[in-house]
Design a protein around this motif. Structure first.
Motif, short mmCIF file in Angstrom:
data_model
loop_
_atom_site.label_atom_id
_atom_site.label_comp_id
_atom_site.label_asym_id
_atom_site.label_seq_id
_atom_site.Cartn_x
_atom_site.Cartn_y
_atom_site.Cartn_z
N PHE A 267 0.42 21.89 -3.60
CA PHE A 267 0.86 20.95 -2.57
C PHE A 267 0.40 19.55 -2.96
CE2 PHE A 267 -3.06 23.09 -1.33
CZ PHE A 267 -3.94 22.04 -1.17
N GLN A 268 1.01 18.58 -2.31
CA GLN A 268 0.70 17.18 -2.58
C GLN A 268 -0.34 16.68 -1.59
OE1 GLN A 268 4.15 14.63 -3.01
NE2 GLN A 268 3.07 12.98 -1.95
N LEU A 269 -1.30 15.88 -2.09
CA LEU A 269 -2.32 15.26 -1.26
C LEU A 269 -2.19 13.75 -1.36
CD1 LEU A 269 -5.43 17.41 -2.25
CD2 LEU A 269 -4.37 17.36 0.01
N ASP A 270 -2.20 13.08 -0.23
CA ASP A 270 -2.14 11.62 -0.20
C ASP A 270 -3.49 11.06 0.24
OD1 ASP A 270 1.06 10.41 0.11
OD2 ASP A 270 0.71 12.56 0.07
N PHE A 271 -4.08 10.24 -0.60
CA PHE A 271 -5.29 9.51 -0.25
C PHE A 271 -4.93 8.02 -0.24
CE2 PHE A 271 -7.03 13.38 -2.30
CZ PHE A 271 -7.73 13.88 -1.23
N SER A 272 -4.64 7.51 0.92
CA SER A 272 -4.13 6.13 1.01
C SER A 272 -4.89 5.30 2.04
CB SER A 272 -2.64 6.15 1.37
OG SER A 272 -2.41 6.78 2.63
N GLY A 273 -6.17 5.62 2.27
CA GLY A 273 -6.92 4.94 3.31
C GLY A 273 -7.04 3.45 3.08
N ARG A 274 -7.39 3.04 1.88
CA ARG A 274 -7.51 1.61 1.58
C ARG A 274 -6.17 0.92 1.77
NH1 ARG A 274 -11.07 -1.73 -1.88
NH2 ARG A 274 -9.86 -3.21 -3.13
N THR A 275 -5.11 1.59 1.37
CA THR A 275 -3.76 1.05 1.51
C THR A 275 -3.34 0.98 2.97
OG1 THR A 275 -3.29 2.15 -0.59
CG2 THR A 275 -1.41 1.31 0.65
N GLN A 276 -3.72 1.98 3.77
CA GLN A 276 -3.37 2.00 5.19
C GLN A 276 -3.99 0.82 5.94
OE1 GLN A 276 -4.11 5.76 7.15
NE2 GLN A 276 -3.26 6.92 5.44
N VAL A 277 -5.20 0.41 5.54
CA VAL A 277 -5.84 -0.72 6.21
C VAL A 277 -5.01 -1.98 6.02
CG1 VAL A 277 -7.88 -2.20 6.22
CG2 VAL A 277 -8.15 0.27 6.00
N ILE A 278 -4.55 -2.23 4.81
CA ILE A 278 -3.72 -3.41 4.55
C ILE A 278 -2.39 -3.30 5.28
CG2 ILE A 278 -2.57 -4.75 2.74
CD1 ILE A 278 -5.65 -4.95 2.81
N ALA A 279 -1.80 -2.10 5.30
CA ALA A 279 -0.54 -1.90 6.03
C ALA A 279 -0.71 -2.17 7.52
CB ALA A 279 -0.03 -0.48 5.80
N LEU A 280 -1.86 -1.77 8.08
CA LEU A 280 -2.14 -2.03 9.50
C LEU A 280 -2.11 -3.53 9.77
CD1 LEU A 280 -3.21 -1.25 12.34
CD2 LEU A 280 -5.52 -1.29 11.34
N PHE A 281 -2.78 -4.31 8.94
CA PHE A 281 -2.78 -5.76 9.13
C PHE A 281 -1.37 -6.34 9.00
CE2 PHE A 281 -7.30 -5.56 7.25
CZ PHE A 281 -7.83 -5.23 8.48
N ASN A 282 -0.62 -5.85 8.04
CA ASN A 282 0.75 -6.35 7.86
C ASN A 282 1.63 -5.99 9.05
OD1 ASN A 282 0.24 -7.51 5.36
ND2 ASN A 282 0.75 -5.64 4.24
N HIS A 283 1.42 -4.81 9.61
CA HIS A 283 2.23 -4.37 10.74
C HIS A 283 1.96 -5.20 11.99
CE1 HIS A 283 3.88 -1.08 13.51
NE2 HIS A 283 4.86 -1.35 12.68
N LEU A 284 0.72 -5.70 12.11
CA LEU A 284 0.33 -6.48 13.28
C LEU A 284 0.39 -7.98 13.04
CD1 LEU A 284 -2.70 -4.33 14.49
CD2 LEU A 284 -0.56 -4.69 15.73
N LYS A 285 0.76 -8.39 11.85
CA LYS A 285 0.76 -9.82 11.51
C LYS A 285 1.58 -10.63 12.51
CE LYS A 285 2.13 -13.07 7.87
NZ LYS A 285 2.67 -13.20 6.49
N ASN A 286 2.77 -10.17 12.78
CA ASN A 286 3.65 -10.85 13.74
C ASN A 286 3.66 -10.08 15.06
OD1 ASN A 286 4.64 -12.95 11.91
ND2 ASN A 286 5.70 -11.26 10.86
N SER A 287 3.94 -10.78 16.14
CA SER A 287 4.03 -10.13 17.44
C SER A 287 5.12 -9.07 17.40
CB SER A 287 4.34 -11.16 18.52
OG SER A 287 4.49 -10.54 19.78
#
Length: 585
Positions: A267-287
């Motif tokens: 099976f495939q395992l995704d370890f993307s925690g560091r990436t998710q943090v940056i994505a969170l900021f990008n998702h909230l950048k604009n209202s």
């Protein structure tokens, strides 16, 4: 077959394996075990055509996993259909992260997944009242993680945790997924609304001062302490003879000798925690507008790019990950926020334990980790704490050392499995590349290299730490005991307070990166307490109090942290046993 492309500032690309696993995720493998006898790719079962796009109402486990990722707000019924999940109780509104690191859903594949392949989430409570909503708190949870052990196939520990073979009653599963299958926990589907205490609490009778902040908690489902940025293949297989595979070899099937549910599937395992943090900021950048799942009403979120202060807090294992990422986070936030005077700060909660930097008998200089040497010529005692004790030549290993961070060690195998990058400023100060392993030691980074101001909270008798071996233990017999633990925790923060305005620290390295350390107060709250929970537990956040006047007046963790965040940003240093401070009954 997915393709993953990440090319965003400060984010390294996810590493794509040469060949994809048979099951596209642990979630798919679990569905296959439940519905198709373990077959993820060919055997089908009934699922709802409104969501899977298949006219015959049939899908494979891999297709069902893709369906759930693309429509994560749904939950399964016994017939396989997916009505909208029950939102449950809570004041924090659940929001699904986008598919892409840039905050959109426009990338070719799925760049963001939980370790089990489901869609990551965050939960947000917008600032209360008539305020400008330019203050933010982001929080990372503690808890478990999984990687691999030296010589053990990748994914063994992850699959064990996912299957709860350690008897944890779905605690691990709930930390590894954002879509619970029926019968696997207290709820099924996603957790659309959520309640938390401490800094995230909602209390109309005794409101928190932090209700004036936009408060966010990011899912810990990357299960990598927010350090990962890679994709790997795991195997649901028996532990090789002679190797310690955690709980994977327990409860074997009598016919095959393999653990329950272990049939050799990959099976495939995704370890993307560091990436998710940056994505969170990008998702909230604009209202943006999200849905309050309880009422179905739209809620407009403020724009992160308008922030004036951003606090990033990590608890326990989440704090360890934050230590390695805090300067990276601060640098990225400066690129997306408009205010040139943006104030970014960290909170390190329940990770102020004794570090290797402050162990007795170590030499001071480039060879700081040689605990067996008799040469103390390079040892220059500090005025505050004289840690330079003679070490006889030929002394037996003390049970601790930096070898645990060298390539091939358990700590490094985990870090490398996640593709965890060490702190850049730490690496830059190491004159010898062979010493870069020191930068995987969170204590080394915390007390020597972080340039972002942080507040440190630690109980002096932490019940989750006492009796266990520290990360830097090289001997299984080495354990923290109360007297040593309390003394070292107190001494290392006292040393840090004394050194923070010096040009260099104990190891001839920059001790602190703040542009003007004297103008930004040190933040510390350390009570004579055994409580580990801290920032997410209301009683511990509000009720544990420290005083400097024999408890005539006293200050809680909540009050101390809030005061530290207010101009003119002076010292808030409340450490039991130092400067007349005591813990109140």
């Amino acid at each position: 077959m997915f393709q993953r492309f990440l090319s965003i500032l400060l984010v390294s690309p996810l590493l794509v394996p040469d060949a994809w696993a048979q099951c596209n995720s642990m979630f798919a493998l679990e569905v296959a075990d439940m519905r198709t006898g373990g077959d993820c790719t060919t055997a089908t079962f009934s699922c709802d055509s409104d969501y899977d796009g298949l006219a015959d109402d049939q899908c494979t486990a891999n297709e069902f996993a893709d369906l759930v990722y693309d429509a994560p707000e749904k939950q399964p019924l016994s017939d396989g259909s997916l009505p909208t999940a029950d939102p449950g109780d809570g004041h924090l509104i659940g929001v699904f992260l986008p598919k892409c690191v840039d905050g959109s859903d426009d990338c070719p594949g799925r760049e963001l997944r939980c370790v089990d392949g489901t869609r990551p989430m965050y939960w947000i409570d917008p600032a209360h009242g008539d305020v400008n909503k330019v203050l933010w708190v982001f929080t990372f949870e503690g808890g478990g993680s999984c990687s691999r052990a030296p010589g053990v196939p990748g994914g063994v520990k992850c699959w064990d945790d996912y299957q709860e073979l350690d008897g944890s009653q779905f605690v691990n599963r709930e930390e590894m997924t954002e879509w619970m299958l029926p019968g696997a926990g207290d709820y099924q589907g996603p957790q659309l609304m959520r309640s938390e205490g401490g800094i995230l609490r909602d209390d109309a009778i005794d409101p928190s001062p932090f209700e004036n902040y936009n408060r966010v908690i990011l899912s810990k489902c990357s299960y990598d302490r927010k350090n990962g940025r890679t994709i790997v293949s795991g195997y649901d297989q028996v532990c090789p003879p002679g190797l310690d595979c955690q709980h994977h070899s327990s409860d074997p099937d009598t016919a095959t000798g393999m653990p329950e549910n272990a049939d050799g599937d990959s099976f495939q395992l995704d370890f993307s925690g560091r990436t998710q943090v940056i994505a969170l900021f990008n998702h909230l950048k604009n209202s943006r507008t999200v849905t309050d799942w309880r009422t179905g009403e739209p809620v407009t979120l403020p724009a992160l790019k308008a922030a004036s202060q951003i606090v990033v807090a990590g608890h326990s294992g989440g704090a360890e990950g934050l230590i390695h990422n805090l300067d990276h986070i601060e640098s990225y936030l400066q690129t997306i926020v408009i205010d040139p005077n943006l104030d970014v700060r960290g909170v390190i909660d329940a990770r102020g334990w004794p570090t290797l930097n402050h162990m007795q008998g170590y030499r001071y200089g480039t060879d700081m980790y040689d605990e067996n040497t008799g040469d103390d010529a390079t040892c220059v005692p500090l005025a505050v704490n004289n840690w330079c004790l003679p070490t006889p030549v030929g002394v037996a290993n003390r049970g601790f050392g930096a070898d645990v961070y060298r390539p091939g060690s358990q700590k490094r195998v985990s870090a490398d499995y996640w593709d965890m990058p060490p702190d850049a400023s730490c690496v830059a100060t190491m004159s010898d590349p062979l010493e870069e392993h020191r930068c995987y030691d969170s204590g080394q980074v915390l007390f020597n290299h972080l340039s972002t101001p942080f507040f440190l909270r630690q109980a002096l008798r932490d019940n989750r730490h006492l009796g266990r071996a520290p990360d830097y233990a090289t001997s299984s017999s080495y354990r923290w005991v109360p007297a040593t633990y309390e003394t070292q925790v107190r001494d290392q923060i006292e040393t840090f307070e004394a050194e923070r305005t010096q040009a260099v620290g104990r190891f001839a390295e920059p001790i602190y990166g703040w542009a003007d350390p004297a103008s930004i107060g040190i933040g510390a709250f350390m009570a004579d307490s055994e409580r580990h929970g801290g920032i997410f537990v209301t009683d511990e956040f509000k009720s544990v109090r420290v005083s400097t006047d024999q408890c005539v007046t006293s200050t809680s963790y909540e009050e101390a942290l809030y005061d530290w965040l207010q101009p003119p940003f002076g010292d808030v240093f409340l450490v039991d046993g130092l400067d007349g401070a005591t813990t109140c009954p």
